[in-house]
Design a protein around this motif. Sequence first.
Motif, short mmCIF file in Angstrom:
data_model
loop_
_atom_site.label_atom_id
_atom_site.label_comp_id
_atom_site.label_asym_id
_atom_site.label_seq_id
_atom_site.Cartn_x
_atom_site.Cartn_y
_atom_site.Cartn_z
N TYR A 7 -17.37 -10.29 14.15
CA TYR A 7 -16.19 -9.63 14.46
C TYR A 7 -15.90 -8.81 13.50
CZ TYR A 7 -11.02 -9.66 14.44
OH TYR A 7 -9.57 -9.30 14.61
N SER A 8 -15.30 -7.54 14.06
CA SER A 8 -14.96 -6.24 13.49
C SER A 8 -13.46 -5.84 14.27
CB SER A 8 -16.07 -5.18 13.74
OG SER A 8 -15.67 -4.16 13.05
N ALA A 23 -14.93 -5.85 5.91
CA ALA A 23 -15.48 -7.28 5.88
C ALA A 23 -16.77 -7.28 6.48
CB ALA A 23 -14.47 -8.18 6.47
N HIS A 27 -20.64 -8.11 5.14
CA HIS A 27 -21.28 -9.29 5.82
C HIS A 27 -22.76 -8.87 6.21
CE1 HIS A 27 -22.01 -13.30 7.18
NE2 HIS A 27 -22.25 -12.97 8.25
N ASP A 93 -8.73 -25.91 5.25
CA ASP A 93 -9.94 -24.92 5.37
C ASP A 93 -10.67 -25.88 6.55
OD1 ASP A 93 -9.09 -23.54 3.33
OD2 ASP A 93 -10.95 -23.84 2.37
N LYS A 129 -4.44 -15.25 4.45
CA LYS A 129 -5.83 -14.17 4.68
C LYS A 129 -7.08 -15.02 4.54
CE LYS A 129 -3.63 -9.84 3.20
NZ LYS A 129 -3.73 -8.69 2.14
N GLN A 130 -7.27 -15.87 3.52
CA GLN A 130 -8.51 -16.83 3.67
C GLN A 130 -8.58 -17.64 4.69
OE1 GLN A 130 -8.48 -19.10 0.00
NE2 GLN A 130 -9.70 -20.76 1.04
N GLN A 132 -7.26 -17.17 7.60
CA GLN A 132 -7.79 -16.22 8.96
C GLN A 132 -9.25 -16.04 9.07
OE1 GLN A 132 -5.24 -15.02 11.46
NE2 GLN A 132 -7.39 -15.41 12.47
N GLN A 133 -9.58 -15.81 7.88
CA GLN A 133 -10.98 -15.36 7.44
C GLN A 133 -12.00 -16.47 8.05
OE1 GLN A 133 -12.66 -12.29 7.02
NE2 GLN A 133 -14.26 -13.51 7.80
N ILE A 136 -12.08 -16.72 11.59
CA ILE A 136 -13.00 -15.72 12.25
C ILE A 136 -14.43 -16.14 12.15
CG2 ILE A 136 -14.00 -13.33 11.50
CD1 ILE A 136 -11.00 -12.50 10.78
N SER A 137 -14.82 -16.56 10.94
CA SER A 137 -16.11 -17.30 10.88
C SER A 137 -16.37 -18.26 11.83
CB SER A 137 -16.28 -17.67 9.40
OG SER A 137 -16.08 -16.49 8.59
#
Length: 244
Positions: A7-8, A23, A27, A93, A129-130, A132-133, A136-137
């Motif tokens: 993801y970008s 980010a 990675h 999480d 933010k964590q 959201q990441q 994304i992952s």
Amino acid sequence: MRIPRIYSAGDLAENTSAELDAAASNHVGKVLRMKPGQSLILFNGSGVDYTATITCVTKKHVIASIESATEIPSESPLATHIGQVMSRGDRMDYMIQKSTELGATEITPLTSERCEVKLKGDREEKRVKQWQQIAISAAEQCGRSKVPLIHPITSVDDWVDNKPEDSLGLVLHHRTTQQLTGIDKPQRVCLLIGPEGGLSEAEIESAINKQFIATTFGPRVFRTETAPVAALSVLQWLWGDFNR
């Protein structure tokens, strides 16, 4: 070897070069240790996957040449917005990761009468933010080309008050006998899930008064991180894409 999906957040288009965001560059360059000439699949949440080849890797930057674009039919026709009261440890999480895999489109962390997690200021912003990441992952791993939006933390009352009129509101409540059979197929569902100690009777009544339906998914009481996994699975089977 499986081609990594990355993801970008920047703009992506065929026959262009794209510099990955910080980010994604970290990675690809530092975690995966990829080199020029290797292939990637890029996506930015638009519903399209882009086949690309890395052309440059430095300590902080990765540039890729985008060759083709493919629309990915990985999204469920059922839009689901989860309102989940925050829980301790890594339960949130887990919930966000699995809800992303199961097709959730939006997730809002909630506070409630029995919520034991207190976040304020920078800690709140950092945690969102964590999360959201994590979404994304999970989207990278499961093949989704769109990423669930993790909203800022809000209260149960405010989230219930702001339910869109065209959404079916459901509140999980193990002391009811109401099941989903007989409900007309919706396009959108707002799913309210309480903390470890459950929602209070007042919170459940408030949700019902705002046109939420108190429903159960069986005779057993789920843990707070299990409830959205079970509920989303059932909703996707009934009204989504698990039975297509």
